[in-house]
Scaffold this motif. Structure first.
Motif, PDB file in Angstrom:
ATOM      1  N   ARG A  95       8.800  -7.811   9.854  1.00 49.45           N
ATOM      2  CA  ARG A  95       9.758  -7.070  10.682  1.00 49.45           C
ATOM      3  C   ARG A  95       9.375  -5.606  10.825  1.00 49.45           C
ATOM      4  N   GLU A  96       8.086  -5.360  10.799  1.00 52.28           N
ATOM      5  CA  GLU A  96       7.599  -3.978  10.864  1.00 52.28           C
ATOM      6  C   GLU A  96       7.969  -3.281  12.168  1.00 52.28           C
ATOM      7  N   GLU A  97       8.129  -4.069  13.268  1.00 58.78           N
ATOM      8  CA  GLU A  97       8.375  -3.447  14.573  1.00 58.78           C
ATOM      9  C   GLU A  97       9.737  -2.772  14.650  1.00 58.78           C
ATOM     10  N   GLU A  98      10.635  -3.074  13.709  1.00 63.37           N
ATOM     11  CA  GLU A  98      11.961  -2.461  13.732  1.00 63.37           C
ATOM     12  C   GLU A  98      11.940  -0.998  13.288  1.00 63.37           C
ATOM     13  N   VAL A  99      10.864  -0.586  12.643  1.00 64.99           N
ATOM     14  CA  VAL A  99      10.763   0.805  12.191  1.00 64.99           C
ATOM     15  C   VAL A  99      10.150   1.635  13.319  1.00 64.99           C
ATOM     16  N   LYS A 100      10.961   2.447  13.952  1.00 71.61           N
ATOM     17  CA  LYS A 100      10.523   3.152  15.164  1.00 71.61           C
ATOM     18  C   LYS A 100       9.838   4.480  14.873  1.00 71.61           C
ATOM     19  N   HIS A 101      10.296   5.203  13.848  1.00 67.50           N
ATOM     20  CA  HIS A 101       9.840   6.582  13.670  1.00 67.50           C
ATOM     21  C   HIS A 101       8.463   6.685  13.030  1.00 67.50           C
ATOM     22  N   ASP A 102       7.965   5.604  12.435  1.00 69.00           N
ATOM     23  CA  ASP A 102       6.627   5.623  11.823  1.00 69.00           C
ATOM     24  C   ASP A 102       5.925   4.334  12.218  1.00 69.00           C
ATOM     25  N   LEU A 103       5.008   4.441  13.157  1.00 63.77           N
ATOM     26  CA  LEU A 103       4.381   3.245  13.736  1.00 63.77           C
ATOM     27  C   LEU A 103       3.163   2.760  12.959  1.00 63.77           C
ATOM     28  N   ARG A 104       2.830   3.423  11.847  1.00 64.70           N
ATOM     29  CA  ARG A 104       1.696   2.953  11.039  1.00 64.70           C
ATOM     30  C   ARG A 104       2.019   1.591  10.440  1.00 64.70           C
ATOM     31  N   ARG A 105       1.086   0.691  10.582  1.00 67.96           N
ATOM     32  CA  ARG A 105       1.313  -0.682  10.156  1.00 67.96           C
ATOM     33  C   ARG A 105       1.290  -0.791   8.628  1.00 67.96           C
ATOM     34  N   PRO A 106       2.205  -1.589   8.028  1.00 63.83           N
ATOM     35  CA  PRO A 106       2.125  -1.806   6.579  1.00 63.83           C
ATOM     36  C   PRO A 106       0.887  -2.614   6.227  1.00 63.83           C
ATOM     37  N   SER A 107       0.289  -2.302   5.110  1.00 62.69           N
ATOM     38  CA  SER A 107      -0.931  -2.971   4.669  1.00 62.69           C
ATOM     39  C   SER A 107      -0.795  -3.336   3.199  1.00 62.69           C
ATOM     40  N   MET A 108      -1.139  -4.575   2.845  1.00 62.30           N
ATOM     41  CA  MET A 108      -1.080  -4.993   1.455  1.00 62.30           C
ATOM     42  C   MET A 108      -2.151  -4.259   0.660  1.00 62.30           C
ATOM     43  N   PHE A 109      -1.723  -3.627  -0.424  1.00 64.47           N
ATOM     44  CA  PHE A 109      -2.661  -2.897  -1.272  1.00 64.47           C
ATOM     45  C   PHE A 109      -2.910  -3.633  -2.588  1.00 64.47           C
ATOM     46  N   ALA A 110      -1.837  -4.114  -3.218  1.00 66.49           N
ATOM     47  CA  ALA A 110      -1.999  -4.823  -4.497  1.00 66.49           C
ATOM     48  C   ALA A 110      -0.705  -5.586  -4.812  1.00 66.49           C
ATOM     49  N   PRO A 111      -0.789  -6.668  -5.592  1.00 67.55           N
ATOM     50  CA  PRO A 111      -2.020  -7.291  -6.076  1.00 67.55           C
ATOM     51  C   PRO A 111      -2.660  -8.220  -5.068  1.00 67.55           C
ATOM     52  N   CYS A 112      -1.908  -8.544  -3.980  1.00 68.91           N
ATOM     53  CA  CYS A 112      -2.420  -9.487  -2.981  1.00 68.91           C
ATOM     54  C   CYS A 112      -3.661  -8.925  -2.298  1.00 68.91           C
ATOM     55  N   THR A 113      -4.615  -9.785  -2.034  1.00 72.21           N
ATOM     56  CA  THR A 113      -5.831  -9.391  -1.315  1.00 72.21           C
ATOM     57  C   THR A 113      -5.797  -9.902   0.120  1.00 72.21           C
ATOM     58  N   HIS A 114      -4.614 -10.321   0.573  1.00 72.35           N
ATOM     59  CA  HIS A 114      -4.452 -10.873   1.922  1.00 72.35           C
ATOM     60  C   HIS A 114      -2.987 -10.716   2.319  1.00 72.35           C
ATOM     61  N   GLU A 115      -2.666 -11.063   3.571  1.00 70.30           N
ATOM     62  CA  GLU A 115      -1.291 -10.996   4.053  1.00 70.30           C
ATOM     63  C   GLU A 115      -0.770 -12.375   4.434  1.00 70.30           C
ATOM     64  N   LEU A 116      -1.415 -13.415   3.916  1.00 70.04           N
ATOM     65  CA  LEU A 116      -1.022 -14.801   4.150  1.00 70.04           C
ATOM     66  C   LEU A 116       0.072 -15.194   3.159  1.00 70.04           C
ATOM     67  N   PRO A 117       0.733 -16.355   3.359  1.00 72.04           N
ATOM     68  CA  PRO A 117       1.758 -16.789   2.398  1.00 72.04           C
ATOM     69  C   PRO A 117       1.206 -16.866   0.981  1.00 72.04           C
ATOM     70  N   CYS A 118       2.026 -16.501   0.004  1.00 70.85           N
ATOM     71  CA  CYS A 118       1.578 -16.487  -1.389  1.00 70.85           C
ATOM     72  C   CYS A 118       1.232 -17.908  -1.837  1.00 70.85           C
ATOM     73  N   PRO A 119      -0.022 -18.158  -2.216  1.00 74.54           N
ATOM     74  CA  PRO A 119      -0.405 -19.516  -2.624  1.00 74.54           C
ATOM     75  C   PRO A 119       0.273 -19.975  -3.905  1.00 74.54           C
ATOM     76  N   LYS A 120       0.725 -19.027  -4.713  1.00 73.33           N
ATOM     77  CA  LYS A 120       1.421 -19.400  -5.952  1.00 73.33           C
ATOM     78  C   LYS A 120       2.797 -19.992  -5.667  1.00 73.33           C
ATOM     79  N   LEU A 121       3.416 -19.610  -4.541  1.00 76.66           N
ATOM     80  CA  LEU A 121       4.709 -20.168  -4.177  1.00 76.66           C
ATOM     81  C   LEU A 121       4.563 -21.517  -3.495  1.00 76.66           C
ATOM     82  N   ILE A 122       3.407 -21.757  -2.887  1.00 77.64           N
ATOM     83  CA  ILE A 122       3.159 -23.024  -2.185  1.00 77.64           C
ATOM     84  C   ILE A 122       2.817 -24.125  -3.184  1.00 77.64           C
TER      85      ILE A 122
END
Length: 454
Positions: free
Chosen positions: A310-337
């Motif tokens: 839901r990043e598009e709802e934040v209007k005043h700061d258009l910088r995209r969120p980026s996963m830093f840690a601990p995840c090395t990706h932005e896919l569904p968490c494989p531990k929950l699957i």
């Protein structure tokens, strides 16, 4: 063989030779000149000590308060907080009630096949309510007054500080150019995140805003800053205590932290509202820390998914969120699957607050999440490797290292790292790494992927 065929064979052999000699160079590039034992993926800390001034202040406060049965009560509170679960949501409760009603109705029809039972509806409702009371987890809210705050200090000050320091240290290690000016700590409690941040960045931080709904906890945190008493010369300057989040939607902080706070909120809606507020106030890094339990991990994954989706709802700061840690990706968490679900958690050794004469070496098990507004690291964009996260204890064996990894493609992988298959650099890095560190996954190894799965 013709002269032309011989020439082609020579060319192929030359290409293969170049390729085989290129891999070690690529791997050496990853080291950035560091020794293997301190490669860029190492983010673990040695056993953490509380800052001397914080430990002295805490001992002074607890001694003057003379809390009865402090050690016993601290132990009970630690166990209670670890075993605590999220409250069941109203929607889940309704679904459960409907299923029970259907089950009980079928049972009644099997027993009373012909007779008309006018009291059936009331009897089933009573059975449903009774079963819901028996099987539903009832979450006890905690009110942190002065007495409970002191017990919490004895129970969680050192462990909470160790988890916060470990999470923040990853930012310090992987983004050495990041120098925060301001910090917002939601659910600040005793101020452990303020102390951890000050340990790492010192006087570069000029503003700390600590938000906790408990006025008594804020008072205790101020006493700890003052060396155990309310003085005008605190150890860390420019720390401001609030009971509510700052109102302005546009004011941002370089570093925003919520440690063991989201789990204190009763409902999913409350948690999501706070998560969005905290993300709006994040200029560079949002750091979330929870207990390393299934519930703690799932709370963090809720936060991760809602911010990324839901990043598009934040209007005043258009910088995209980026996963830093601990995840090395932005896919569904494989531990929950994967079933059964096992939480993604990490450990940090620390020395406890000495309530008696001796200090004990203990282990904090925690889950954490860091989301960034800043650019991703160059190493993570490299054409030669992807970063993977070590998600369990590393087992060092003769001539190979057993690793459990969460990979950049969103998959979990068991890997036996050897010098022959993966090169001496990666092998030595793996032997020098531990649970929670990052490890490079070189693309050249993909061809032998099936052989390496255990």
């Amino acid at each position: 063989m013709s002269h032309c065929g011989s020439k082609n064979l020579h060319s192929i052999l030359l290409i293969l030779k170049c390729q085989s000699s290129a891999a070690p160079l690529e791997q050496a590039d990853f080291l950035k000149g560091a020794p293997h034992r301190k490669h860029p993926g190492v983010t673990n800390l040695k056993t953490v000590h509380l800052p001397e001034q914080l430990q002295g202040a805490a001992q002074s406060v607890l001694k003057s308060a003379e809390v009865k049965s402090l050690s016993e009560r601290a132990h009970k509170l630690s166990n209670f907080l670890w075993s605590r679960k999220r409250a069941i949501e109203s929607s889940q409760l309704r679904e459960k009630a409907i299923l029970l009603e259907k089950t009980f109705l079928e049972q009644e029809r099997d027993i009373h096949t012909d007779a008309i039972d006018h009291k059936l509806e009331a009897r089933i409702s009573k059975r449903v309510l009774s079963e819901l009371r028996r099987t539903t987890y009832h979450r006890t809210p905690l009110r942190y007054d002065e007495d409970l705050g002191l017990v919490y200090m004895a129970a969680r000050l050192a462990g909470g500080y160790a988890a916060a320091l470990r999470a923040l240290n990853e930012i310090k290690k992987r983004d050495p150019l990041f120098v925060p000016y301001s910090l917002l700590d939601f659910g600040s409690g005793l101020g452990t995140c303020t102390w951890a941040s000050h340990t790492l960045w010192g006087d570069s931080l000029k503003e700390y805003v600590c938000v906790d709904s408990s006025g008594d906890m804020n008072t205790l945190a101020e006493q700890l800053l003052g060396g155990g008493s309310e003085v005008d010369n605190p150890v860390i300057k420019q720390v401001y205590f609030r009971q509510f989040l700052p109102v302005s939607p546009t004011v941002q902080f370089d570093l925003v932290i919520a440690a063991f706070s989201l789990s204190e909120l009763a409902t999913l809606d409350e948690r999501l509202n706070v998560i969005f507020t905290l993300w709006r106030k994040t200029n560079s890094y949002l750091v979330l820390v929870e207990n390393g339990t299934k519930d703690g991990h799932q709370i963090l994954m809720e936060a991760r998914d809602i911010i990324l989706k839901r990043e598009e709802e934040v209007k005043h700061d258009l910088r995209r969120p980026s996963m830093f840690a601990p995840c090395t990706h932005e896919l569904p968490c494989p531990k929950l699957i994967k079933q059964p679900v096992v939480p993604c958690n990490f450990t940090q050794f620390y020395y406890s607050l000495p309530l008696t004469r001796s200090q004990e070496r203990q282990q904090e098990k925690f889950s954490y999440l860091i989301i960034s507004r800043s650019a991703e690291e160059k190493a993570q964009k490299s054409e030669h490797w992807d970063m993977t996260r070590l998600i369990a204890q590393v087992h060092r064996r003769p001539r190979h290292v057993q690793c459990q990894l969460c990979c950049a493609n969103g998959e979990l992988k068991q890997l036996a790292v050897t010098a022959r298959r993966h090169g001496k650099d990666m092998y030595r890095c793996a032997r020098s790494s531990d649970w929670g560190d990052l490890l490079p996954m070189f693309h050249a190894e993909d061809d032998t992927k099936n052989d390496e799965m255990q």
